[in-house]
Design a protein around this motif. Sequence first.
Motif, PDB file in Angstrom:
ATOM      1  N   ARG A 181       0.929  -1.524   0.233  1.00  8.28           N
ATOM      2  CA  ARG A 181       0.120   0.227   0.157  1.00  8.28           C
ATOM      3  C   ARG A 181       0.793   1.003   0.259  1.00  8.28           C
ATOM      4  O   ARG A 181       0.586   2.447  -0.315  1.00  8.28           O
ATOM      5  N   LYS A 182       2.109   0.982   0.731  1.00  9.56           N
ATOM      6  CA  LYS A 182       2.780   2.239   0.624  1.00  9.56           C
ATOM      7  C   LYS A 182       3.539   1.920  -0.142  1.00  9.56           C
ATOM      8  O   LYS A 182       4.720   3.028  -0.217  1.00  9.56           O
ATOM      9  N   MET A 183       4.163   1.370  -0.904  1.00 16.43           N
ATOM     10  CA  MET A 183       5.208   0.881  -1.926  1.00 16.43           C
ATOM     11  C   MET A 183       5.184   1.908  -3.186  1.00 16.43           C
ATOM     12  O   MET A 183       4.268   1.992  -3.644  1.00 16.43           O
ATOM     13  N   GLU A 184       6.166   2.865  -3.286  1.00 13.54           N
ATOM     14  CA  GLU A 184       6.614   3.668  -4.567  1.00 13.54           C
ATOM     15  C   GLU A 184       7.407   3.758  -5.365  1.00 13.54           C
ATOM     16  O   GLU A 184       8.604   3.355  -3.868  1.00 13.54           O
ATOM     17  N   TYR A 199       9.644   0.404  -1.774  1.00 15.51           N
ATOM     18  CA  TYR A 199       9.615  -0.454  -2.065  1.00 15.51           C
ATOM     19  C   TYR A 199      11.420  -1.417  -2.328  1.00 15.51           C
ATOM     20  O   TYR A 199      11.563  -2.949  -2.366  1.00 15.51           O
ATOM     21  N   THR A 200      11.965  -0.953  -1.869  1.00 17.29           N
ATOM     22  CA  THR A 200      13.387  -0.984  -1.242  1.00 17.29           C
ATOM     23  C   THR A 200      13.749  -2.585  -0.435  1.00 17.29           C
ATOM     24  O   THR A 200      13.770  -3.161  -0.056  1.00 17.29           O
ATOM     25  N   LEU A 201      12.917  -1.879   0.870  1.00 17.30           N
ATOM     26  CA  LEU A 201      12.534  -3.519   1.625  1.00 17.30           C
ATOM     27  C   LEU A 201      11.911  -4.691   1.392  1.00 17.30           C
ATOM     28  O   LEU A 201      12.134  -5.170   1.227  1.00 17.30           O
ATOM     29  N   HIS A 248       1.897  -1.794  -9.293  1.00 20.96           N
ATOM     30  CA  HIS A 248       2.276  -2.683  -7.890  1.00 20.96           C
ATOM     31  C   HIS A 248       2.840  -4.162  -8.588  1.00 20.96           C
ATOM     32  O   HIS A 248       3.786  -4.928  -7.950  1.00 20.96           O
ATOM     33  N   LEU A 249       1.784  -5.108  -9.549  1.00 21.91           N
ATOM     34  CA  LEU A 249       1.911  -5.601 -10.203  1.00 21.91           C
ATOM     35  C   LEU A 249       3.557  -6.011 -10.949  1.00 21.91           C
ATOM     36  O   LEU A 249       4.075  -6.324 -10.926  1.00 21.91           O
ATOM     37  N   LEU A 250       3.763  -4.427 -11.747  1.00 18.41           N
ATOM     38  CA  LEU A 250       4.607  -4.733 -12.709  1.00 18.41           C
ATOM     39  C   LEU A 250       6.352  -4.642 -11.646  1.00 18.41           C
ATOM     40  O   LEU A 250       6.736  -4.944 -12.422  1.00 18.41           O
ATOM     41  N   MET A 251       6.004  -4.063 -10.665  1.00 20.30           N
ATOM     42  CA  MET A 251       6.954  -3.633  -9.783  1.00 20.30           C
ATOM     43  C   MET A 251       7.375  -5.059  -9.603  1.00 20.30           C
ATOM     44  O   MET A 251       8.471  -5.557  -9.237  1.00 20.30           O
ATOM     45  N   LEU A 252       6.224  -5.824  -8.725  1.00 21.43           N
ATOM     46  CA  LEU A 252       6.986  -7.044  -8.050  1.00 21.43           C
ATOM     47  C   LEU A 252       7.330  -8.101  -9.288  1.00 21.43           C
ATOM     48  O   LEU A 252       8.043  -8.598  -8.675  1.00 21.43           O
ATOM     49  N   GLN A 253       7.063  -8.118 -10.731  1.00 20.92           N
ATOM     50  CA  GLN A 253       7.257  -9.094 -11.474  1.00 20.92           C
ATOM     51  C   GLN A 253       8.890  -8.310 -12.033  1.00 20.92           C
ATOM     52  O   GLN A 253       9.977  -9.056 -12.024  1.00 20.92           O
ATOM     53  N   ARG A 254       9.225  -7.279 -11.500  1.00 21.02           N
ATOM     54  CA  ARG A 254      10.598  -7.314 -12.016  1.00 21.02           C
ATOM     55  C   ARG A 254      11.688  -7.060 -10.568  1.00 21.02           C
ATOM     56  O   ARG A 254      12.912  -8.091 -11.070  1.00 21.02           O
TER      57      ARG A 254
END
Length: 794
Positions: free
Chosen positions: A717-720, A726-728, A753-759
């Motif tokens: 929810r707080k991830m950007e 994001y780093t955590l 969220h989806l794209l970042m998690l995939q990366r």
Amino acid sequence: MFYVAILNQIAVSFLATAYLLCIWTCFMCIKHRLAFKDYTKKKQLAIVTKYGVTFWIVHPLTLLSEGTVSLSGTAVLLMIMTIPLTCSALWVALAMGAKVEISSAQFLIGSAMIGTLIYVLDVSLYALAFIDTLDANGLILIYSYLLVCCIAGAVLRFLLILNNETEQDEIRRWHIVGAITIGVALTSIPNVIKASLTAGQELTNFTLSFDSIFFSLLVNIVALIVLILVPDLFGDNQRKKTKLDLLTNRAEYHSLFFNHPDAVFALDKQERFIRMNEKAKETIRHTGLTSDSPLLLKDVLTSRTYVQVTKYLKQAFGGKGSEFHLYTADDRYFQVTLLPLKAESQTAAYAILKDQTESKKSQEQIQHFAYHDDLTGLRNRRGFFDELDKVEEPFSIIMIDFDHFKRINDIYGHEYGDLLLKELARRMRNRFKKGFSIARIGGDEFALIYQGHDHNLMFEKCREFLQDFFEPIHVGGRLCYMTPSMGVAHAITGEERSTIVNYADYAMFKSKNNGRNQIQIFKPEMRDQLERKKILEQDLPHAILNNELFLVYQPILNTKSNDFCAVETLVRWNHPKIGLISPAEFIPIAEDIGEIAHLEEWVMDTGCREVAKWNGKLHEPVMLSVNISMKHMEQTDIHNFVKERIERADFDPELLIIELTETTLMRRQKETGQSIEKLKDMGVTVYLDDFGTGYSSLNYLNSLPLDGVKLDRLFLRKMEQANEHYTLVDSLISMKRKLGLVVVAEGVETKEHLLMLQRMGCEKIQGYYISKPLVKEKCFHLLQSNRSKPLEKV
């Protein structure tokens, strides 16, 4: 008409059999006599019928021992119809013989009834058997009737005397002797009756041969004498025993009086001590007096105590005993028992003084601990409500619960938790003084009663108490951060005091839900919320039976294969009156009222059954993920629980995922580790749920055999991109992969969220962006239609 001719040897066998059968039947009836009155009517009838028939069989056997018998078919039928006579006689004998004592009239009537029934039975049987040779002698018939009645009376007397015996060896001894004597007497009666019916008016056979009437009479007379002598000998033994008992009782009385551990003494009507044991003398010496000289009661008691005791002493002289308690001038506490004693013309009273000084002190301590908490010294729950019943309005109730106390207890142990509770109690005593009553009502929950009008003062003290926790607490060599959540309710005229406590408790509950570390006052509009909570608590146990619960399933996506690999099952409650209720509302209630195990049992049963049906139709099976709560783990052997569920549903254990919270692992680390090992041996997958919300999750990843973790949705929810969250998350996913753990990211709500998690290389994702929780039909349709490329549909 048919004739039966029997050889002498066989006839003797019939007679011997008749005697043995009669003796055995008598033995069994004597055995049943005392319990007969307690039997049910059905059992009484069964016993009377069984042994009545065996008694009756004795007569045909005795009849056959005559050698030659002529009987018609009608005679045989009539003979059989006499069976009720034996049953009736036996019923009377057992009914009266079951009593310990009967009146003389009852004894005579009972003897006459039994004797008459036996006499009529034998006369009828032998009259039918020897109808062609009947030549009755009236005088002997009358004599025979009286003899039978006497035998019946002797039997009844024997049973009554036997019932009063207490020694088991004596009972067994006379039981056997009585059975033999009664059996011989009853078996010999038919011979007397037969002789009376065939002797004729003039007696010609005066010998003592087997078929002589005098032989039959002699056998009966001897049996009668034995039946009379047996109880008399028995009674003589009883008298000797009574005398011995009297002597024994006298010795026992002397021993009890003079060797009694308590003070025992006797007083006459002039209130003089006429006898006392050593303990009594020792007790009197405590008063400074000597027991060697004649003493009066008033010499050893204060005037006030003397008035109290003489009241009970007069009752004892009047024949009424009493028991009371007595405090002495030297602060001792006695339990006094006064007993009347009347022997011939002497009237006296016995007193027993039991020193209960120490037990009284112990009782007062027990009473104190019954109303006080032994850890903090504060009142406990019982003491709190006892105090609440006594206070007068106006008053207020303050409920205090310390936030995250259980977590601290789990991390540092119960010993540290106890030290912390003592410190919290000390702080409350220092802050809440005049006008406040403090109680610890359970765990880390405290309750205060404030009696007074000054609400401003009360709230000022409460705010100061909150401020006391701005700085960490130093306890046991550790610094501990602790905050209180407080709920306040004021007395309302007409409301039950327990209701005011519930109001304060609910206000505290709201304080916790609204962010903790604050004071919440109960307001009238909260009544509806509290009433709703009560309704849910009452109705939840019936929700399963009433088919009010249903499951929804949220798919979990495998980012590598682009397939839905699993579904997480979630429970919903459709209340018939309230409507749809969030699990966030009723799951905590289920844990509080102890229904969580039943609820999760239904969830797993239903989920396994439904997903097993899907997998039978899908090209590739999906896994089922089920949450198990900490409360359930504490109540149940989770390994057996899961095993029973999957066996019942015929579900493949390798397709089951069990999700456990970090709190569960922390509180029961050893037991949980063993359960996880057993689950993995079955093929079940185990995940750590809500990873990252606890104090030290990393400690458990190496020590417990977990298969994967589910990242808490708060991270996403707080991830950007490029910020610290994001780093955590990226670091956590990388670390879990290195540890060989599967990572499932919950709360995927946006495409970013989806794209970042995939990366980041997150293997599995779950959230509203992929799919919201669906009812079973829609979920199955989604799995079936979008099985190949679900990401193209999102």
